[in-house]
Scaffold this motif. Structure first.
Motif, PDB file in Angstrom:
ATOM      1  N   GLY A  78      -5.478 -45.902 -20.113  1.00  0.00           N
ATOM      2  CA  GLY A  78      -6.452 -46.818 -19.518  1.00  0.00           C
ATOM      3  C   GLY A  78      -5.782 -48.054 -18.944  1.00  0.00           C
ATOM      4  O   GLY A  78      -6.102 -48.485 -17.833  1.00  0.00           O
ATOM      5  N   VAL A  79      -4.838 -48.620 -19.691  1.00  0.00           N
ATOM      6  CA  VAL A  79      -4.113 -49.789 -19.203  1.00  0.00           C
ATOM      7  C   VAL A  79      -3.298 -49.417 -17.957  1.00  0.00           C
ATOM      8  O   VAL A  79      -3.253 -50.170 -16.984  1.00  0.00           O
ATOM      9  CB  VAL A  79      -3.201 -50.364 -20.309  1.00  0.00           C
ATOM     10  N   SER A  80      -2.687 -48.253 -17.979  1.00  0.00           N
ATOM     11  CA  SER A  80      -1.886 -47.810 -16.840  1.00  0.00           C
ATOM     12  C   SER A  80      -2.742 -47.630 -15.593  1.00  0.00           C
ATOM     13  O   SER A  80      -2.367 -48.080 -14.501  1.00  0.00           O
ATOM     14  CB  SER A  80      -1.186 -46.497 -17.177  1.00  0.00           C
ATOM     15  N   SER A  81      -3.881 -46.994 -15.727  1.00  0.00           N
ATOM     16  CA  SER A  81      -4.742 -46.795 -14.560  1.00  0.00           C
ATOM     17  C   SER A  81      -5.307 -48.121 -14.051  1.00  0.00           C
ATOM     18  O   SER A  81      -5.464 -48.314 -12.842  1.00  0.00           O
ATOM     19  CB  SER A  81      -5.867 -45.807 -14.873  1.00  0.00           C
ATOM     20  N   ALA A  82      -5.590 -49.052 -14.951  1.00  0.00           N
ATOM     21  CA  ALA A  82      -6.060 -50.370 -14.527  1.00  0.00           C
ATOM     22  C   ALA A  82      -4.965 -51.093 -13.748  1.00  0.00           C
ATOM     23  O   ALA A  82      -5.239 -51.716 -12.710  1.00  0.00           O
ATOM     24  CB  ALA A  82      -6.496 -51.196 -15.732  1.00  0.00           C
ATOM     25  N   ALA A  83      -3.733 -51.007 -14.209  1.00  0.00           N
ATOM     26  CA  ALA A  83      -2.621 -51.652 -13.508  1.00  0.00           C
ATOM     27  C   ALA A  83      -2.407 -51.017 -12.133  1.00  0.00           C
ATOM     28  O   ALA A  83      -2.137 -51.719 -11.151  1.00  0.00           O
ATOM     29  CB  ALA A  83      -1.349 -51.559 -14.344  1.00  0.00           C
ATOM     30  N   GLN A  84      -2.542 -49.710 -12.056  1.00  0.00           N
ATOM     31  CA  GLN A  84      -2.416 -49.044 -10.763  1.00  0.00           C
ATOM     32  C   GLN A  84      -3.514 -49.502  -9.812  1.00  0.00           C
ATOM     33  O   GLN A  84      -3.268 -49.725  -8.623  1.00  0.00           O
ATOM     34  CB  GLN A  84      -2.478 -47.526 -10.930  1.00  0.00           C
ATOM     35  N   GLY A  85      -4.731 -49.646 -10.322  1.00  0.00           N
ATOM     36  CA  GLY A  85      -5.837 -50.116  -9.492  1.00  0.00           C
ATOM     37  C   GLY A  85      -5.594 -51.519  -8.972  1.00  0.00           C
ATOM     38  O   GLY A  85      -5.850 -51.803  -7.796  1.00  0.00           O
ATOM     39  N   VAL A  86      -5.077 -52.391  -9.824  1.00  0.00           N
ATOM     40  CA  VAL A  86      -4.770 -53.758  -9.386  1.00  0.00           C
ATOM     41  C   VAL A  86      -3.658 -53.729  -8.337  1.00  0.00           C
ATOM     42  O   VAL A  86      -3.728 -54.439  -7.328  1.00  0.00           O
ATOM     43  CB  VAL A  86      -4.369 -54.635 -10.589  1.00  0.00           C
ATOM     44  N   GLY A  87      -2.667 -52.903  -8.537  1.00  0.00           N
ATOM     45  CA  GLY A  87      -1.583 -52.783  -7.563  1.00  0.00           C
ATOM     46  C   GLY A  87      -2.078 -52.297  -6.218  1.00  0.00           C
ATOM     47  O   GLY A  87      -1.689 -52.819  -5.159  1.00  0.00           O
ATOM     48  N   GLU A  88      -2.943 -51.287  -6.221  1.00  0.00           N
ATOM     49  CA  GLU A  88      -3.504 -50.783  -4.967  1.00  0.00           C
ATOM     50  C   GLU A  88      -4.359 -51.853  -4.286  1.00  0.00           C
ATOM     51  O   GLU A  88      -4.309 -52.015  -3.064  1.00  0.00           O
ATOM     52  CB  GLU A  88      -4.335 -49.527  -5.231  1.00  0.00           C
ATOM     53  N   PHE A  89      -5.126 -52.590  -5.054  1.00  0.00           N
ATOM     54  CA  PHE A  89      -5.954 -53.656  -4.508  1.00  0.00           C
ATOM     55  C   PHE A  89      -5.085 -54.718  -3.839  1.00  0.00           C
ATOM     56  O   PHE A  89      -5.374 -55.165  -2.723  1.00  0.00           O
ATOM     57  CB  PHE A  89      -6.808 -54.265  -5.617  1.00  0.00           C
ATOM     58  N   MET A  90      -4.023 -55.132  -4.518  1.00  0.00           N
ATOM     59  CA  MET A  90      -3.131 -56.146  -3.950  1.00  0.00           C
ATOM     60  C   MET A  90      -2.447 -55.631  -2.694  1.00  0.00           C
ATOM     61  O   MET A  90      -2.261 -56.359  -1.723  1.00  0.00           O
ATOM     62  CB  MET A  90      -2.085 -56.580  -4.979  1.00  0.00           C
ATOM     63  N   SER A  91      -2.076 -54.342  -2.696  1.00  0.00           N
ATOM     64  CA  SER A  91      -1.448 -53.760  -1.514  1.00  0.00           C
ATOM     65  C   SER A  91      -2.417 -53.765  -0.328  1.00  0.00           C
ATOM     66  O   SER A  91      -2.017 -54.050   0.812  1.00  0.00           O
ATOM     67  CB  SER A  91      -1.003 -52.324  -1.784  1.00  0.00           C
ATOM     68  N   GLN A  92      -3.671 -53.475  -0.585  1.00  0.00           N
ATOM     69  CA  GLN A  92      -4.677 -53.503   0.483  1.00  0.00           C
ATOM     70  C   GLN A  92      -4.900 -54.910   1.004  1.00  0.00           C
ATOM     71  O   GLN A  92      -5.162 -55.108   2.191  1.00  0.00           O
ATOM     72  CB  GLN A  92      -5.987 -52.884  -0.010  1.00  0.00           C
ATOM     73  N   LEU A  93      -4.821 -55.910   0.130  1.00  0.00           N
ATOM     74  CA  LEU A  93      -4.982 -57.290   0.579  1.00  0.00           C
ATOM     75  C   LEU A  93      -3.850 -57.723   1.502  1.00  0.00           C
ATOM     76  O   LEU A  93      -4.060 -58.466   2.462  1.00  0.00           O
ATOM     77  CB  LEU A  93      -5.035 -58.246  -0.626  1.00  0.00           C
ATOM     78  N   ILE A  94      -2.632 -57.255   1.215  1.00  0.00           N
ATOM     79  CA  ILE A  94      -1.479 -57.634   2.007  1.00  0.00           C
ATOM     80  C   ILE A  94      -1.522 -56.987   3.387  1.00  0.00           C
ATOM     81  O   ILE A  94      -1.124 -57.592   4.376  1.00  0.00           O
ATOM     82  CB  ILE A  94      -0.169 -57.264   1.269  1.00  0.00           C
ATOM     83  N   GLN A  95      -2.021 -55.775   3.480  1.00  0.00           N
ATOM     84  CA  GLN A  95      -2.029 -55.063   4.765  1.00  0.00           C
ATOM     85  C   GLN A  95      -3.037 -55.608   5.678  1.00  0.00           C
ATOM     86  O   GLN A  95      -3.777 -56.131   6.019  1.00  0.00           O
ATOM     87  CB  GLN A  95      -2.310 -53.583   4.545  1.00  0.00           C
TER      88      GLN A  95
END
Length: 54
Positions: free
Chosen positions: A37-54
């Motif tokens: 659960g922690v791993s999937s949450a971290a992946q979701g935050v990473g994807e969100f941040m990547s989308q913000l940068i693009q």
């Protein structure tokens, strides 16, 4: 209020130790689910941040 928090913490610690001692396989499964659960949450935050940068 502080006493209540201490008592609650002791109860939780005793419960966790009891669970580990009486059913180690089930406790390991629960820990694995927690880490997934922690791993999937971290992946979701990473994807969100990547989308913000693009």
């Amino acid at each position: 209020m502080v006493q209540t928090k201490k008592i609650a913490l002791y109860v939780i610690v005793v419960f966790v130790l009891y669970t580990i001692i009486t059913s180690p396989a089930r406790a390991a499964d629960l820990v694995q689910v927690g880490f997934e659960g922690v791993s999937s949450a971290a992946q979701g935050v990473g994807e969100f941040m990547s989308q913000l940068i693009q």
